[in-house]
Enzyme design. Sequence first.
Site, PDB file in Angstrom:
ATOM      1  N   LYS A 103       0.859  -1.192   0.000  1.00 18.04           N
ATOM      2  CA  LYS A 103       0.000   0.000   0.000  1.00 18.04           C
ATOM      3  C   LYS A 103       0.893   1.239   0.000  1.00 18.04           C
ATOM      4  O   LYS A 103       1.929   1.248   0.678  1.00 18.04           O
ATOM      5  CB  LYS A 103      -0.886  -0.026   1.241  1.00 18.04           C
ATOM      6  CG  LYS A 103      -1.944   1.063   1.309  1.00 18.04           C
ATOM      7  CD  LYS A 103      -2.814   0.897   2.561  1.00 18.04           C
ATOM      8  CE  LYS A 103      -3.908   1.937   2.647  1.00 18.04           C
ATOM      9  NZ  LYS A 103      -4.755   1.761   3.853  1.00 18.04           N
ATOM     10  N   SER A 120      -9.743   1.720   2.958  1.00 14.24           N
ATOM     11  CA  SER A 120      -8.853   2.490   2.125  1.00 14.24           C
ATOM     12  C   SER A 120      -7.815   1.653   1.383  1.00 14.24           C
ATOM     13  O   SER A 120      -7.234   2.131   0.407  1.00 14.24           O
ATOM     14  CB  SER A 120      -8.119   3.537   2.976  1.00 14.24           C
ATOM     15  OG  SER A 120      -7.270   2.920   3.911  1.00 14.24           O
ATOM     16  N   SER A 130      -9.913  -0.689   7.118  1.00 11.44           N
ATOM     17  CA  SER A 130      -9.312  -0.473   5.790  1.00 11.44           C
ATOM     18  C   SER A 130      -8.576  -1.657   5.188  1.00 11.44           C
ATOM     19  O   SER A 130      -8.195  -1.597   4.016  1.00 11.44           O
ATOM     20  CB  SER A 130      -8.358   0.723   5.841  1.00 11.44           C
ATOM     21  OG  SER A 130      -9.079   1.924   5.834  1.00 11.44           O
TER      22      SER A 130
END
Lengths: 473, 96
Positions: A71, A147, A171
Amino acid sequence: MLAASSITTLRKGITAGEITPRDIVLDVARAIEARNAEIGAYLSWDVDAALAEAERADTSKPLGGIPIAVKDNMNVTGQPCTCGSRMLAENYKAPYDAGAIRRLRASGAIPFGRLNMDEFAMGSSSENSALGITRNPRDLSRVPGGSSGGSAAAVAGDLAIAALGSDTGGSIRQPAALCGCVGIKPTYGRVSRYGLVAFASSLDQIGPVTKTVEDAALLLNHLCGYDAQDSTSLNVEAPDFTAAIGQDIKGLRIGLPKEYYISGIHAGVSASVQAAIRQLESLGAIIEEISLPHTELGVATYYVLAPAEASANLARFDGVRYGHRSGSAGDLMEHYQFSRAEGFGPEVKRRILLGTYVLSSGYYDAYYIRAQKARTLIRNDFTEAFKKVDVILSPTSPMPAHKLGELKDNPLAAYLEDVFTIPVNLAGLPGISVPCGNVDMEGKSLPVGLQIVGKALDEATVLRVAHAFEQSR
Amino acid sequence: MSEAHQIDIHHVAKLARLALTEDEARRYETQLDGILSYIDTLTRYNLDGVEPTAHAMPVYDVLRSDEVRPGFSQDQALANAPKCLADQFQILKVIE
């Protein structure tokens, strides 16, 4: 296709001499180049650097030669770390490795590729990224969740073997649920946050996004551990989580919070979760109703504490040391105000303003302290519940993936989708999302995730239940 | 100012060092008002005497020995700066 394989399978292939780390990196790169234009999971990827690491990879190590996608909010030396923001998109290159990345490297893995995300991890659809749209691989008209939407879309779409995500209010788990893969948020403090760009420091936690529960256990083994550079890192030994894989769940007590099964859950999600409960019962688990009486306070508490912490954490983006710097400021105050106004997107600004408001003079006690007290009640609810049961079960998200743009003008409706995941962060507990069924919508089959929450530091039981369920389907 | 929560959005934006257009200011004020109305759920519970929780896990005051450790070189520290001058971060003039 190697990119569609699990870590476990690929490691067997490497050990047997059938495949090399180079083969794997090349195949993942091919998958990215073939499909990233439509899915948008990756923001950047450096094939040459990964191939160089593949050549040097120590395949005798437990993750030796396995590329792991990251990420875009974790620092990997020399790579971008945009956080999905214009603030860091221009020229930032990470000057050091995050704690979790150091651990991955020490176990032989290769950090390869940077995954899209909601800007500074604020959001649950990845639509808040300033740098591009990520689409759900199961239905390209829908969001992947967020997210860590890039992490889940890459893994579920076979553009990555496994990925790292970060989870502040759901997330990792929510996008894993919406895309149809596995995602685990470990106990707060298990995995170092050093080098993870902070959103809400008391809630943030890094974890694996994988194709299988076994991979989640394996990857978690090589992420956990004390790090003196994270002052909230827990100095406790992590067990071998793969040892929990394959054990039965006879007599294990599973709690269903009565507050979670009332209204607002999509009928198809509800049906999938009910079927999962029956399945676990048939495997010998004992199902009990429990109560988490302060569930209603979770989202409200979170939307005080997380923005408050974010407003303080994001103060570091001052346009001086790194990040975007405005070219039109006349004095130092304008330099800060313009650099931040130009660098941050709408959701980040909204949360900075909310956080600043609840911390400002006259409102601190009414909002911030009150929310911290509510956090105590939410945590106590779990402590009480875990006197009766071993794990707690719920849907990961009350809804399957929504259409791109559907909740664009309604931030509160989007916040309420985190109702089942947020309390887990507030209490610091481990939680996994594992695929448990599908909902047919407009001719597409959308995944549903089952959330399994455990006691603090008891990821082993969470993984054991998730694996038993996964294997029985 | 918003009616329900008396949000002075310009004051908050100044504290947050964020320049807002008038249009943004109006929109954020309305949105914050709506979110705070939801957050008012917290006022429906009696929280008197409850200890606040800052962190879920009990870790307090972690200290390390006061020893010199390796850190970034000056070049590394300055590598991501949008503007440098004479091996230092450059900011706008603050003293007349």
